[in-house]
Design a protein around this motif. Structure first.
Motif, PDB file in Angstrom:
ATOM      1  N   ILE A  20     -27.587 -15.251  18.877  1.00 51.56           N
ATOM      2  CA  ILE A  20     -27.299 -14.404  17.731  1.00 51.56           C
ATOM      3  C   ILE A  20     -27.030 -15.320  16.548  1.00 51.56           C
ATOM      4  O   ILE A  20     -26.344 -16.351  16.682  1.00 51.56           O
ATOM      5  CB  ILE A  20     -26.113 -13.451  17.984  1.00 51.56           C
ATOM      6  CG1 ILE A  20     -25.879 -12.558  16.750  1.00 51.56           C
ATOM      7  CG2 ILE A  20     -24.838 -14.220  18.339  1.00 51.56           C
ATOM      8  CD1 ILE A  20     -24.919 -11.408  16.991  1.00 51.56           C
ATOM      9  N   GLY A  21     -27.619 -14.997  15.433  1.00 49.21           N
ATOM     10  CA  GLY A  21     -27.434 -15.794  14.226  1.00 49.21           C
ATOM     11  C   GLY A  21     -27.006 -14.915  13.071  1.00 49.21           C
ATOM     12  O   GLY A  21     -27.217 -13.692  13.082  1.00 49.21           O
ATOM     13  N   HIS A  22     -26.386 -15.518  12.083  1.00 45.90           N
ATOM     14  CA  HIS A  22     -25.905 -14.784  10.905  1.00 45.90           C
ATOM     15  C   HIS A  22     -26.440 -15.476   9.653  1.00 45.90           C
ATOM     16  O   HIS A  22     -26.610 -16.692   9.625  1.00 45.90           O
ATOM     17  CB  HIS A  22     -24.373 -14.773  10.870  1.00 45.90           C
ATOM     18  CG  HIS A  22     -23.752 -14.287  12.136  1.00 45.90           C
ATOM     19  ND1 HIS A  22     -23.701 -12.960  12.488  1.00 45.90           N
ATOM     20  CD2 HIS A  22     -23.182 -14.967  13.171  1.00 45.90           C
ATOM     21  CE1 HIS A  22     -23.100 -12.831  13.665  1.00 45.90           C
ATOM     22  NE2 HIS A  22     -22.783 -14.039  14.100  1.00 45.90           N
ATOM     23  N   TYR A  23     -26.697 -14.687   8.635  1.00 44.49           N
ATOM     24  CA  TYR A  23     -27.153 -15.257   7.369  1.00 44.49           C
ATOM     25  C   TYR A  23     -26.357 -14.642   6.219  1.00 44.49           C
ATOM     26  O   TYR A  23     -25.753 -13.575   6.343  1.00 44.49           O
ATOM     27  CB  TYR A  23     -28.652 -14.990   7.160  1.00 44.49           C
ATOM     28  CG  TYR A  23     -28.966 -13.568   6.766  1.00 44.49           C
ATOM     29  CD1 TYR A  23     -28.996 -13.172   5.426  1.00 44.49           C
ATOM     30  CD2 TYR A  23     -29.213 -12.597   7.740  1.00 44.49           C
ATOM     31  CE1 TYR A  23     -29.268 -11.865   5.062  1.00 44.49           C
ATOM     32  CE2 TYR A  23     -29.491 -11.281   7.382  1.00 44.49           C
ATOM     33  CZ  TYR A  23     -29.511 -10.922   6.050  1.00 44.49           C
ATOM     34  OH  TYR A  23     -29.767  -9.622   5.689  1.00 44.49           O
ATOM     35  N   LYS A  24     -26.361 -15.362   5.096  1.00 42.96           N
ATOM     36  CA  LYS A  24     -25.747 -14.836   3.876  1.00 42.96           C
ATOM     37  C   LYS A  24     -26.451 -15.444   2.676  1.00 42.96           C
ATOM     38  O   LYS A  24     -27.007 -16.540   2.747  1.00 42.96           O
ATOM     39  CB  LYS A  24     -24.252 -15.137   3.832  1.00 42.96           C
ATOM     40  CG  LYS A  24     -23.898 -16.624   3.789  1.00 42.96           C
ATOM     41  CD  LYS A  24     -22.384 -16.819   3.772  1.00 42.96           C
ATOM     42  CE  LYS A  24     -22.023 -18.311   3.750  1.00 42.96           C
ATOM     43  NZ  LYS A  24     -20.560 -18.530   3.777  1.00 42.96           N
ATOM     44  N   PHE A  25     -26.465 -14.700   1.576  1.00 44.35           N
ATOM     45  CA  PHE A  25     -27.013 -15.208   0.329  1.00 44.35           C
ATOM     46  C   PHE A  25     -25.916 -15.946  -0.430  1.00 44.35           C
ATOM     47  O   PHE A  25     -24.738 -15.596  -0.332  1.00 44.35           O
ATOM     48  CB  PHE A  25     -27.535 -14.072  -0.552  1.00 44.35           C
ATOM     49  CG  PHE A  25     -28.619 -13.247   0.087  1.00 44.35           C
ATOM     50  CD1 PHE A  25     -29.337 -13.714   1.174  1.00 44.35           C
ATOM     51  CD2 PHE A  25     -28.945 -11.987  -0.427  1.00 44.35           C
ATOM     52  CE1 PHE A  25     -30.339 -12.954   1.761  1.00 44.35           C
ATOM     53  CE2 PHE A  25     -29.943 -11.219   0.143  1.00 44.35           C
ATOM     54  CZ  PHE A  25     -30.637 -11.703   1.243  1.00 44.35           C
ATOM     55  N   ARG A  26     -26.320 -16.949  -1.200  1.00 40.05           N
ATOM     56  CA  ARG A  26     -25.354 -17.643  -2.044  1.00 40.05           C
ATOM     57  C   ARG A  26     -26.075 -18.225  -3.254  1.00 40.05           C
ATOM     58  O   ARG A  26     -27.306 -18.415  -3.224  1.00 40.05           O
ATOM     59  CB  ARG A  26     -24.628 -18.728  -1.260  1.00 40.05           C
ATOM     60  CG  ARG A  26     -25.447 -19.950  -0.955  1.00 40.05           C
ATOM     61  CD  ARG A  26     -24.642 -20.960  -0.165  1.00 40.05           C
ATOM     62  NE  ARG A  26     -25.166 -22.302  -0.333  1.00 40.05           N
ATOM     63  CZ  ARG A  26     -24.841 -23.315   0.442  1.00 40.05           C
ATOM     64  NH1 ARG A  26     -23.982 -23.150   1.430  1.00 40.05           N
ATOM     65  NH2 ARG A  26     -25.340 -24.505   0.219  1.00 40.05           N
ATOM     66  N   PRO A  27     -25.356 -18.518  -4.320  1.00 41.16           N
ATOM     67  CA  PRO A  27     -26.002 -19.066  -5.524  1.00 41.16           C
ATOM     68  C   PRO A  27     -26.723 -20.375  -5.215  1.00 41.16           C
ATOM     69  O   PRO A  27     -26.329 -21.117  -4.309  1.00 41.16           O
ATOM     70  CB  PRO A  27     -24.833 -19.288  -6.482  1.00 41.16           C
ATOM     71  CG  PRO A  27     -23.749 -18.390  -5.985  1.00 41.16           C
ATOM     72  CD  PRO A  27     -23.911 -18.314  -4.503  1.00 41.16           C
ATOM     73  N   LYS A  28     -27.768 -20.657  -5.987  1.00 41.21           N
ATOM     74  CA  LYS A  28     -28.518 -21.895  -5.763  1.00 41.21           C
ATOM     75  C   LYS A  28     -27.662 -23.124  -5.964  1.00 41.21           C
ATOM     76  O   LYS A  28     -27.766 -24.105  -5.230  1.00 41.21           O
ATOM     77  CB  LYS A  28     -29.728 -21.954  -6.705  1.00 41.21           C
ATOM     78  CG  LYS A  28     -30.881 -21.094  -6.262  1.00 41.21           C
ATOM     79  CD  LYS A  28     -32.103 -21.330  -7.127  1.00 41.21           C
ATOM     80  CE  LYS A  28     -33.285 -20.506  -6.626  1.00 41.21           C
ATOM     81  NZ  LYS A  28     -34.491 -20.710  -7.451  1.00 41.21           N
TER      82      LYS A  28
END
Length: 414
Positions: free
Chosen positions: A261-269
């Motif tokens: 199981i993996g998790h992702y998130k968006f973040r500023p460049k």
């Protein structure tokens, strides 16, 4: 279902098992590509079940009714085998134009069901000039987007935070013969960070059987591959270069494991300068490298003996040179393998009982290799699995008297 099976058997020029007999002239012959529409149907390589032709490029555009998705299931596949599927292969894409590649397949590995994001799918088969097989037959069908069930996996992920996991997680092992592709898309001004919480995928030194591959962008492209992972140690956190990331999971038809199981998130460049720099992407496990540029004026003379060169060589094979092409100052050849004494990291292709390997003689006449002759070849391997033969590599004409020495060396511990 019975009609579909009978149709498939008819396509294979078989009869019986309760299927009605068809006149031979009415049975369908597969052609090179075409437009295919409907709720269900079959596509296959040109000339199947005979050997597919060399130097061909065939494209099938599949379209099912609007509002449904395409499910593609391979019933049979037999193409030239290669760890990276560089020679003969089948590509499957979402849509008909500029779609995300769902997967690339070769050899005799039969992937699990492949599912498009919409009602269109493109299948393309390419063959080179060398070894061929019997090709493929695949069945397509239309399915409701929300009724794909647990046997399918993958899809587009565009929420700021989310997870992805192997089928059956965490209740039981992932199934054999599965292909999953998660396409993560962030806003243009953001990047994607991925972390694996749990990870258990069949272990292999080169991740050849079951693996997770992560790519920058939305296309499966070795030039953009961040890494290829297997075993039971979670990869380090991964950060995309831009706003798209593709995660592909593939299992073969043998051993399975717990999965992940993996998790992702968006973040500023760009993070504020007061914070530590972000974790950069891990270097690719396998990349395509050009042969090392070395001066070719040095003396072409091997040193030592079979015995003294065995342990220092990454691979040891005997074989017949079947193709040679000169480009620049190097020679690129295909060797039909007689015997493998030490495989190392050499990429060996197999079609039926025939095995072959690609070699690069960095200085084309040093050592001199001629088409149609048999050789003992010892050397090193590029990271893409191609053999690299340098002027000091141990290469000699293969004679029957070499066989006994090589058989003894095969059992030698280095």
């Amino acid at each position: 279902m019975k009609q579909a099976v009978c149709a498939w058997l008819g396509l294979l020029l078989l009869a019986g098992g309760g299927c009605s007999q068809q006149p031979r002239e009415s049975r369908h012959a597969f052609t090179c590509g075409g437009n295919v529409t409907g709720e269900t149907g079959f596509i296959g390589s040109e000339g199947f079940p005979g050997v597919y032709p060399p130097n061909s490029k065939c494209t099938w555009k599949i379209m099912v009714p609007e509002g449904k998705v395409v499910v593609l299931s391979f019933r049979f596949i037999d193409l030239e085998s290669d760890n990276l599927c560089r020679y003969d292969f089948i590509d499957v894409y979402n849509g008909h134009v500029n779609g995300q590649r769902i997967g690339r397949f070769c050899g005799t590995f039969r992937p699990g069901a492949l599912v498009s994001n919409g009602n269109k799918m493109l299948v393309q088969m390419i063959s080179d000039a060398n070894t061929a097989g019997n090709g493929f037959v695949a069945m397509f069908s239309a399915a409701e987007p929300n009724e794909r069930g647990d046997q399918y996996c993958g899809g587009r992920l565009d929420k700021p935070v989310g997870s992805f996991k192997t089928p059956n997680w965490p209740d039981r092992d992932y199934p054999a013969g599965v292909t999953c592709s998660w396409h993560i898309v962030a806003p243009k001004t953001q990047v994607i960070e991925v972390q694996f919480e749990k990870f258990d995928v069949e272990r292999d030194n080169y991740c050849r059987y079951d693996y997770v591959a992560v790519f920058n962008g939305g296309e499966i492209n070795d030039a953009k591959r961040i890494g290829k992972f297997c075993g039971d140690s979670p990869p380090a956190p991964i950060v995309s270069e831009r706003n798209e990331l593709l995660i592909q999971f593939l299992s073969d038809l043998s051993l399975t494991a717990d999965g992940f199981i993996g998790h992702y998130k968006f973040r500023p460049k760009k993070l504020p300068t007061t914070q530590p720099p972000p974790v950069t992407t891990a270097p690719p496990t396998t990349t395509t490298m050009k042969p090392t540029a070395i001066p070719c004026h040095q003396k072409c003379k091997r040193s030592g003996t079979l015995e003294s060169n065995y342990c220092s060589s990454n691979f040891v094979i005997t074989g017949t040179v079947i193709t040679t092409v000169t480009r620049g100052g190097s020679l690129y050849a295909t060797v039909s393998i007689i015997n493998v004494y030490k495989e190392g990291t050499l990429a060996i292709q197999q079609a039926g009982k025939n095995m072959s390997a690609k070699i690069t003689v960095v200085c084309k006449q040093c050592p001199l290799i001629r088409r149609g002759l048999n050789y003992v070849i010892m050397g090193q391997v590029e990271e893409d699995g191609r053999a690299k033969i340098l002027p000091n590599s141990f290469v000699l004409s293969f004679k029957a008297k070499n066989q006994k020495i090589l058989n003894v060396l095969k059992n030698k511990r280095c």
